[in-house]
Design a protein around this motif. Structure first.
Motif, PDB file in Angstrom:
ATOM      1  N   VAL A 283       0.854  -1.162  -0.085  1.00 50.35           N
ATOM      2  CA  VAL A 283      -0.008  -0.038   0.133  1.00 50.35           C
ATOM      3  C   VAL A 283       1.026   1.258  -0.382  1.00 50.35           C
ATOM      4  O   VAL A 283       0.699   2.126  -0.689  1.00 50.35           O
ATOM      5  CB  VAL A 283      -1.010  -0.162   1.252  1.00 50.35           C
ATOM      6  CG1 VAL A 283      -1.495   1.466   1.188  1.00 50.35           C
ATOM      7  CG2 VAL A 283      -1.985  -1.090   1.192  1.00 50.35           C
ATOM      8  N   GLN A 284       1.891   1.291   0.892  1.00 50.27           N
ATOM      9  CA  GLN A 284       2.865   2.359   0.989  1.00 50.27           C
ATOM     10  C   GLN A 284       3.636   2.547  -0.319  1.00 50.27           C
ATOM     11  O   GLN A 284       3.675   3.666  -0.774  1.00 50.27           O
ATOM     12  CB  GLN A 284       3.752   2.259   2.168  1.00 50.27           C
ATOM     13  CG  GLN A 284       2.999   2.544   3.560  1.00 50.27           C
ATOM     14  CD  GLN A 284       4.076   2.100   4.574  1.00 50.27           C
ATOM     15  OE1 GLN A 284       5.340   1.844   4.456  1.00 50.27           O
ATOM     16  NE2 GLN A 284       3.905   2.589   5.892  1.00 50.27           N
TER      17      GLN A 284
ATOM     18  N   ASP B 279       2.502  12.347  -8.877  1.00 51.26           N
ATOM     19  CA  ASP B 279       1.978  13.587  -8.553  1.00 51.26           C
ATOM     20  C   ASP B 279       3.266  14.597  -8.552  1.00 51.26           C
ATOM     21  O   ASP B 279       3.073  15.852  -8.969  1.00 51.26           O
ATOM     22  CB  ASP B 279       1.408  13.529  -7.240  1.00 51.26           C
ATOM     23  CG  ASP B 279      -0.056  12.821  -7.319  1.00 51.26           C
ATOM     24  OD1 ASP B 279      -0.300  12.303  -8.507  1.00 51.26           O
ATOM     25  OD2 ASP B 279      -0.546  12.421  -6.174  1.00 51.26           O
TER      26      ASP B 279
ATOM     27  N   GLY C 149       2.441   1.864  -3.249  1.00 52.18           N
ATOM     28  CA  GLY C 149       1.460   2.315  -4.120  1.00 52.18           C
ATOM     29  C   GLY C 149       1.424   3.729  -4.103  1.00 52.18           C
ATOM     30  O   GLY C 149       1.167   4.457  -4.819  1.00 52.18           O
ATOM     31  N   GLU C 150       1.208   4.189  -2.679  1.00 53.57           N
ATOM     32  CA  GLU C 150       1.094   5.592  -2.386  1.00 53.57           C
ATOM     33  C   GLU C 150       2.175   6.424  -2.795  1.00 53.57           C
ATOM     34  O   GLU C 150       2.143   7.524  -3.432  1.00 53.57           O
ATOM     35  CB  GLU C 150       0.812   5.815  -0.906  1.00 53.57           C
ATOM     36  CG  GLU C 150      -0.509   5.233  -0.596  1.00 53.57           C
ATOM     37  CD  GLU C 150      -0.908   5.378   0.968  1.00 53.57           C
ATOM     38  OE1 GLU C 150      -0.059   5.774   1.654  1.00 53.57           O
ATOM     39  OE2 GLU C 150      -2.019   5.154   1.463  1.00 53.57           O
ATOM     40  N   MET C 151       3.493   5.910  -2.365  1.00 49.76           N
ATOM     41  CA  MET C 151       4.808   6.381  -2.717  1.00 49.76           C
ATOM     42  C   MET C 151       4.803   6.824  -4.511  1.00 49.76           C
ATOM     43  O   MET C 151       5.308   7.553  -4.982  1.00 49.76           O
ATOM     44  CB  MET C 151       5.963   5.679  -2.416  1.00 49.76           C
ATOM     45  CG  MET C 151       6.132   5.706  -0.811  1.00 49.76           C
ATOM     46  SD  MET C 151       7.372   4.700  -0.269  1.00 49.76           S
ATOM     47  CE  MET C 151       8.823   5.629  -1.071  1.00 49.76           C
ATOM     48  N   LYS C 152       4.416   5.487  -5.103  1.00 50.06           N
ATOM     49  CA  LYS C 152       4.398   5.654  -6.500  1.00 50.06           C
ATOM     50  C   LYS C 152       3.485   6.905  -7.007  1.00 50.06           C
ATOM     51  O   LYS C 152       3.794   7.607  -7.880  1.00 50.06           O
ATOM     52  CB  LYS C 152       3.860   4.364  -7.134  1.00 50.06           C
ATOM     53  CG  LYS C 152       4.970   3.392  -7.191  1.00 50.06           C
ATOM     54  CD  LYS C 152       4.577   2.092  -7.862  1.00 50.06           C
ATOM     55  CE  LYS C 152       5.846   0.909  -7.792  1.00 50.06           C
ATOM     56  NZ  LYS C 152       5.398  -0.304  -8.306  1.00 50.06           N
ATOM     57  N   ARG C 153       2.177   6.765  -6.110  1.00 51.32           N
ATOM     58  CA  ARG C 153       1.198   8.034  -6.639  1.00 51.32           C
ATOM     59  C   ARG C 153       1.775   9.307  -6.137  1.00 51.32           C
ATOM     60  O   ARG C 153       1.674  10.075  -7.148  1.00 51.32           O
ATOM     61  CB  ARG C 153      -0.092   7.812  -6.067  1.00 51.32           C
ATOM     62  CG  ARG C 153      -0.633   6.542  -6.438  1.00 51.32           C
ATOM     63  CD  ARG C 153      -2.306   6.725  -6.222  1.00 51.32           C
ATOM     64  NE  ARG C 153      -2.244   6.452  -4.624  1.00 51.32           N
ATOM     65  CZ  ARG C 153      -2.284   5.267  -3.994  1.00 51.32           C
ATOM     66  NH1 ARG C 153      -2.575   3.943  -4.663  1.00 51.32           N
ATOM     67  NH2 ARG C 153      -2.517   5.073  -2.854  1.00 51.32           N
ATOM     68  N   SER C 154       2.415   9.411  -5.148  1.00 53.52           N
ATOM     69  CA  SER C 154       2.945  10.667  -4.673  1.00 53.52           C
ATOM     70  C   SER C 154       4.189  10.936  -5.814  1.00 53.52           C
ATOM     71  O   SER C 154       4.351  12.330  -6.175  1.00 53.52           O
ATOM     72  CB  SER C 154       3.850  10.372  -3.335  1.00 53.52           C
ATOM     73  OG  SER C 154       2.635  10.233  -2.300  1.00 53.52           O
ATOM     74  N   ASP C 155       4.916  10.119  -6.007  1.00 54.48           N
ATOM     75  CA  ASP C 155       5.920  10.297  -7.183  1.00 54.48           C
ATOM     76  C   ASP C 155       5.340  10.578  -8.221  1.00 54.48           C
ATOM     77  O   ASP C 155       5.951  11.578  -9.014  1.00 54.48           O
ATOM     78  CB  ASP C 155       6.923   8.915  -7.164  1.00 54.48           C
ATOM     79  CG  ASP C 155       8.012   9.343  -8.135  1.00 54.48           C
ATOM     80  OD1 ASP C 155       8.967  10.154  -7.681  1.00 54.48           O
ATOM     81  OD2 ASP C 155       8.143   8.697  -9.231  1.00 54.48           O
TER      82      ASP C 155
END
Length: 285
Positions: free
Chosen positions: A69-70, A80, A72-78
């Motif tokens: 999950v993290q 963004d 995935g969030e890091m990828k999305r944050s990256d």
């Protein structure tokens, strides 16, 4: 007897060291409680280890899920962040381009302003030159009659005969002129350079003592004055006409005295061709 005999025999056997025991009383035939305890302990340890393994597995699975999950969030944050960075870069590039364009426009305007300033300076220089030349050219088209002296746009006649103040004014009027009216220091300086004797000027207080007036109506109070110190003093209550000494100072003098005078009138424009060199009075032109 027989019983006792058996008892004795038992004791005799003990004494003889016969230590044989019944088979069921030997230790090897005792219940093996230690082995059962060990088995139970082994099972407990096994179950405990199995539980720990299961717990570790669950924790590992939970950690794995959290990490996924993290990530995935890091990828999305990256993603963004990359998008924001790209947008910021585009904005900066756009602003730089706009600033460069604006700077170019400002430089062009500055260059144009410099050119306009140069043109304005040239125009001012030309205007200044014209302002100097125009009065000269204007004066060149004006002239004075014979025996009259031109200064600026005025003509002056310095009489050679003598007359009282009234006669001098009438003589000037016959030439379409009047006794000289001094309007500024420049004109005063011109007259000083020209005369060498005292002469009447167009100033008197004959109408009312102390109320000095110029013959052409020029305001006396606001005009320049070059009286001698202490003059006018109306000595003997008989001095009501103005005169100029050769050095330029003014004095009040009895109007009946006879002396030379100065006439003044406007210079004549050469455009007025009907006047022959301004020899005729302007009223006849």
């Amino acid at each position: 007897m027989g019983i006792y005999a058996n008892t004795n025999a038992f004791h005799i056997d003990e004494q003889n060291g016969d230590k044989s025991e019944p088979e069921d009383l030997k230790p090897e035939h005792w219940p093996r409680r230690t082995d059962t305890t060990r088995r139970n302990l082994s099972l407990k340890i096994t179950f405990a280890l199995l539980g720990i393994c299961i717990l570790v597995s669950i924790l590992s699975l939970v950690l794995a899920v959290i990490l996924v999950v993290q990530m995935g969030e890091m990828k999305r944050s990256d993603a963004d962040l990359r998008m924001d960075l790209s947008q910021w870069k585009n904005n900066v590039t756009g602003n730089v381009e706009k600033a460069t364009s604006s700077l170019t426009e400002v430089q062009a305007e500055i260059a144009l302003l410099g050119e306009l300033t140069g043109n304005l300076e040239k125009a001012i220089a030309q205007l200044s030159k014209l302002q100097t030349e125009i009065p000269r050219q204007r004066e060149s088209v004006y002239s004075c009659p014979e025996e009259w002296t031109k200064f600026k746009l005025r003509c002056y006649n310095f009489s050679s005969s003598l007359a009282n103040w009234g006669e001098a004014q009438r003589s000037c009027a016959s030439a379409d002129a009047h006794l000289v009216v001094i309007n500024n220091a420049e004109e005063q300086g011109f007259l000083i350079k020209t005369i060498n004797v005292r002469r009447w000027i167009g100033l008197s207080d004959s109408a009312s003592e102390g109320d000095w007036r110029w013959v052409d109506g020029t305001d006396y109070n606001s005009s320049v004055k070059f009286w001698y110190e202490g003059e006018p003093n109306n000595s003997n209550n008989a001095e009501h006409c103005g005169e100029m000494f050769a050095e330029g100072r003014w004095n009040d003098e009895p109007c009946g005295n006879k002396q030379k005078w100065i006439c003044e009138k406007p210079a004549c424009s050469s455009i007025r061709s009907s006047c022959k060199m301004c020899n005729e009075p302007a009223s006849q032109c």
